[in-house]
Enzyme design. Structure first.
Site, PDB file in Angstrom:
ATOM      1  N   HIS A  37      47.353 -58.715   6.828  1.00 32.89           N
ATOM      2  CA  HIS A  37      48.149 -58.235   7.957  1.00 32.89           C
ATOM      3  C   HIS A  37      49.446 -57.579   7.490  1.00 32.89           C
ATOM      4  CE1 HIS A  37      45.317 -60.628  10.332  1.00 32.89           C
ATOM      5  NE2 HIS A  37      45.529 -59.652  11.196  1.00 32.89           N
TER       6      HIS A  37
ATOM      7  N   GLU B  37      33.942 -59.645  15.666  1.00 32.69           N
ATOM      8  CA  GLU B  37      34.538 -59.676  14.323  1.00 32.69           C
ATOM      9  C   GLU B  37      34.034 -60.849  13.486  1.00 32.69           C
ATOM     10  OE1 GLU B  37      38.805 -59.878  14.560  1.00 32.69           O
ATOM     11  OE2 GLU B  37      38.797 -61.335  16.182  1.00 32.69           O
TER      12      GLU B  37
ATOM     13  N   ASP C 296      38.157 -58.425  10.078  1.00 33.99           N
ATOM     14  CA  ASP C 296      37.572 -59.764   9.967  1.00 33.99           C
ATOM     15  C   ASP C 296      36.065 -59.702   9.772  1.00 33.99           C
ATOM     16  OD1 ASP C 296      39.648 -61.682  10.013  1.00 33.99           O
ATOM     17  OD2 ASP C 296      40.110 -61.016  12.045  1.00 33.99           O
TER      18      ASP C 296
ATOM     19  N   CYS D 288      38.552 -51.439  16.556  1.00 35.12           N
ATOM     20  CA  CYS D 288      40.002 -51.481  16.391  1.00 35.12           C
ATOM     21  C   CYS D 288      40.431 -51.998  15.028  1.00 35.12           C
ATOM     22  CB  CYS D 288      40.650 -52.297  17.504  1.00 35.12           C
ATOM     23  SG  CYS D 288      40.111 -54.007  17.519  1.00 35.12           S
TER      24      CYS D 288
HETATM   25  C1  PEP Z   1      40.212 -56.995  12.947  1.00 34.55           C
HETATM   26  O1  PEP Z   1      39.945 -58.114  12.526  1.00 34.55           O
HETATM   27  O2  PEP Z   1      39.597 -55.968  12.592  1.00 34.55           O
HETATM   28  C2  PEP Z   1      41.321 -56.805  13.906  1.00 34.55           C
HETATM   29  C3  PEP Z   1      41.519 -55.648  14.487  1.00 34.55           C
HETATM   30  O3  PEP Z   1      42.149 -57.852  14.158  1.00 34.55           O
HETATM   31  P1  PEP Z   1      43.231 -58.426  13.140  1.00 34.55           P
HETATM   32  O4  PEP Z   1      43.392 -57.423  12.018  1.00 34.55           O
HETATM   33  O5  PEP Z   1      44.487 -58.633  13.882  1.00 34.55           O
HETATM   34  O6  PEP Z   1      42.621 -59.696  12.668  1.00 34.55           O
HETATM   35 MG    MG Z   2      40.686 -59.837  13.546  1.00 35.99          MG
END
Ligand code: PEP
Ligand code: MG
Length: 579
Positions: free
Chosen positions: A191, A435, A459, A506
């Site tokens: 992140h 995910e 994920d 996303c």
């Molecule tokens: C993902 O897992 O692709 C996602 C968009 O959520 P995050 O990156 O916040 O886990």
């Molecule tokens: Mg995620």
């Protein structure tokens, strides 16, 4: 001049001075307090103790009921130590009578206490010195937080060098004018890397020796694309990078012309390009990039770096701010995805970490476990839905039972709101993130109960390929083009198509122009990404025919090796301007 290499996770060139963030406690200041300033110094000390008390209380409320009993007693011990006169009162006397600054007073008192524990015969009591040190360190950190010099260095546009940055740290840096990040640790889909991209600033992670070699104030060049960090560059290198920076700027200006052009393929398909945001303030970048809406609002960032959770009212106000900034456009609010690397206190609290946090009580699991945390958010999202096109999205679904429990809870909350005569949209769309491989494999079973899917590739790749997102030792295995990942993406798109519900993506893959054509070919029509990459993706959409790409994309799924998939995707992209 020295060059270090790491993982380039956010493109761009930064030239500036190093600002080294210390994880260790810096040397403590020692100075005498003037007579008239004694009361203020005592107040500063008491403020730091109070903050420590609140931090511990907040950690206590976040300990899951299933955690071992020691976790709770560990925090209670720290609270007791903090309230002991030896820690909370004796330093006040030292400040008053010896006129020492708060840090110095506390440290000299704690040194005496620790020495006293060390003299004890009882091993248990002797070990108590560790707890005393931890409590003292917490208070000292509160006293040292955000010194004026630190603030100045960061605001002046430094290049942050850190051993590691948690998402909580990184989001705090969002408010500063940081030019770039370099860390010893971290991988491309952590992140922290995602936040660097969302800030649109260059970042190089997993440099390993950055904090060892770089000193405060040193001249640096960060090349976020190649993953290179140059310490003390000579004049020629500086000139070369300045030219490169200029070229990047010109290319960006060219892309900016596409802001108002529609995202339509050569064969006339309209593609939705949404933005991912972490904080309401990010909406500005989303509108500037001409986003069709918000495809992912990571609400958990609202819960970080603070004492206690935001109230329903505060959450409601944040969501409404985003909705009002996007009139007539969809705003997809994801329910809390706390846990794993996204801890409220940046993981620095004393609550024991679970052994495998990414596989633990995270996201929707945590929310269902702690409905006192979840309910106010559901109420806030529903209330915000009265102000625009809100969509609610549930992260990390892995079983239908979980989904049904969330849907039941939403019904209960709606009932409550109706009783209270609070307004909300009766048709609030509810979507699920796909995910976890289990959800992708049985996407057809989820589809009848959801209004849309959004594929979280970050994920999905982590769990499918069994690679920890934050462990740079295995980041070489991270590959969106792994055949297993592509199959799961196709399964999800197909399940959505059959159930006639929209499917978005996303995860970071959606914002990487290298994959745009493949995803279009696989039938993806909604992409959500950081505003910084939106126009580059739009350019490719406008230069591609979805129909023409479908055949090659289908053939890609039949390839046996990852290497062949990469070659095929390169062929798909040929003819595009390589950026
Ligand atoms: C993902 O897992 O692709 C996602 C968009 O959520 P995050 O990156 O916040 O886990
Ligand atoms: Mg995620």
């Amino acid at each position: 001049m020295l060059a270090l290499h790491g993982a380039g996770v956010s493109d761009g060139i930064a030239i500036g001075k190093a600002f080294v963030l210390e994880r260790e406690l810096p040397p403590l200041p020692q100075y005498e307090i003037a007579k008239h300033a004694i009361d203020a110094e005592v107040a500063r000390f008491r403020g730091a103790v109070d903050a420590a008390r609140q931090q511990l209380a907040s950690i206590r409320t976040h300990i899951p009921a299933s955690a071992p009993a020691e976790a709770m007693s560990f925090i209670d011990t720290h609270l007791l130590i903090l309230d002991d006169k030896m820690i909370s009162e004796v330093p006040v006397e030292i400040i008053r009578h010896e006129r020492r600054n708060a840090e110095w007073a506390l440290r000299s008192q704690s040194d005496e206490l620790v020495a006293m524990f060390e003299r004890m015969d009882d091993v248990y009591l002797r070990n108590k010195k560790i707890d005393v040190n931890q409590v003292v360190e917490r208070v000292l950190r509160n006293l040292l937080m955000e010194t004026p010099e630190q603030h100045e260095a960061l605001s002046a546009g430094g290049i942050v060098i850190a051993h590691d940055l948690t998402p909580a740290d990184t989001v705090m840096l969002k408010h500063k004018r940081v030019r770039a990040f370099v860390t010893d640790m971290g991988g491309p889909i952590s992140h922290t890397a995602i936040l660097a991209r969302s800030l649109g600033i260059p970042a190089v992670l997993s440099v390993h020796s950055a904090t060892r070699f770089i000193r405060h104030g040193e001249d640096l060049i960060v090349d976020g694309k190649r993953g290179v960090l140059i310490i003390g560059p000579d004049t020629r290198t500086l000139q070369e990078y300045r030219r490169l920076k200029q070229r990047i700027l010109e290319r960006q200006r060219e892309l900016n012309r596409l802001r108002r052009s529609p995202a339509i393929t050569l064969d006339g398909k309209r593609i939705s390009l949404f933005a991912n945001i972490e904080l309401p303030a990010d909406v500005k970048a989303a509108t500037q990039a001409g986003a069709s809406g918000i495809g992912l609002y990571r609400t958990e960032f609202l819960f970080m770096n603070r004492v206690g959770s935001p109230s329903e009212e505060e959450q409601f106000r944040s969501y409404v701010k985003v909705v009002k900034a996007m009139p007539g456009k969809p705003v997809t609010i994801r329910t809390l995805d706390l846990g794993a690397d996204k801890q409220v206190d940046g993981g620095r609290g004393d609550a024991p970490a679970s052994l495998n946090p990414a596989l633990g009580l995270r996201a929707v699991r945590l929310c269902l476990h702690d409905t006192a945390l979840f309910r106010p958010q559901l109420r806030a999202i529903l209330r915000a839905s009265a102000f625009g096109r809100v969509r609610l999205m549930i992260p990390m679904l892995s079983s239908q039972d979980e989904l049904f429990r969330v849907l039941d809870l939403i019904e209960e909350v709606k009932h409550e709101l109706r009783r209270e005569k609070q307004k909300f949209s009766r048709k609030l769309p509810i979507g699920g993130m796909i995910e976890v491989p289990a959800a992708a494999i049985s996407a057809d079973l989820f589809a009848p109960y959801l209004d849309f899917f959004s594929i979280g590739t970050n994920d999905l790749i982590q769990y499918t390929l069994a690679i920890d997102r934050v462990d740079d030792a295995v980041s070489y295995l991270y590959d969106p083009l792994h055949p297993s990942v592509l199959r799961l993406i196709r399964l999800t798109i197909e399940a959505g198509r059959r159930a006639r519900i929209p499917v978005a993506m996303c995860g970071e893959m959606a914002g990487d122009p290298r994959y745009t054509r493949l995803l279009l070919g696989l039938g993806l029509n909604e992409f959500s990404m950081h505003p910084a990459t939106l126009l580059a993706v739009k350019r490719i959409v406008r230069e591609s025919s979805q129909k023409a790409l479908a055949g090659s994309a289908a053939r890609t799924l039949k390839l046996l090796t990852t290497r062949n998939v990469h070659a095929m995707v390169e062929k798909l992209n040929s003819g595009l301007d390589a950026h």
